[in-house]
Design a protein around this motif. Structure first.
Motif: not given
Length: 143
Positions: A19-20, A28-29, A91-92, A100-103
């Motif tokens: 999906l990524g 939000g990742m 680049h985001t 934060a969401a990834d972490n």
């Protein structure tokens, strides 16, 4: 528990990895191309240990993999620069706080894998039948 966790999270990694490519900001990742490939490799490893490997190997994998994800999540909060470079999220918009969401997801995954690696299946004693024999070793004594 480790094998089941590897199966379930392996499927989750597979879905998120695929999906990524379609939705790079899923939940939000920051799902860049390299980040998706990392998820697909994680999926392949987790599915292998979930379906093919022994329970002991799945526990060892879960502990090592969990430690890696915990460290990655912590590093993302403490020193986000290397993580940003790894997943190519530079680049985001949002700067360093945008990870934060990834972490948080990495910390949760790490904790789940470590818990699964430490958990042991309950030991079930086999049912045995025992016959009681007298002190004569089971031979009939006639008197």
């Amino acid at each position: 528990m480790a094998k089941a966790t590897c199966k379930v999270l392996g499927v989750v990694f597979l879905i998120v990895g695929l999906l990524g490519f379609v939705s790079p900001n899923l939940l939000g990742m920051h799902l860049s191309g390299i980040h998706n490939i990392i998820h697909l490799i994680s999926a392949a490893l987790a599915l292998y240990f979930g379906f093919v490997a022994s329970p002991s190997a799945a526990r060892t994998f879960s502990l090592i993999f969990g430690a890696i994800y915990l460290l990655l999540g912590a590093l993302g909060f403490i020193a986000p620069g290397p993580v940003i470079r790894l997943i190519q999220a530079h680049h985001t918009p949002g700067g360093l706080r945008s990870l934060a969401a990834d972490n948080i997801v990495n910390l949760l995954l790490g904790a789940i894998f470590i818990i699964a690696g430490l958990a042991r299946a309950p030991h079930v004693a086999p049912i045995t039948t025992r016959t009681h024999r007298g002190s004569t070793g089971g031979a009939a004594v006639r008197g």
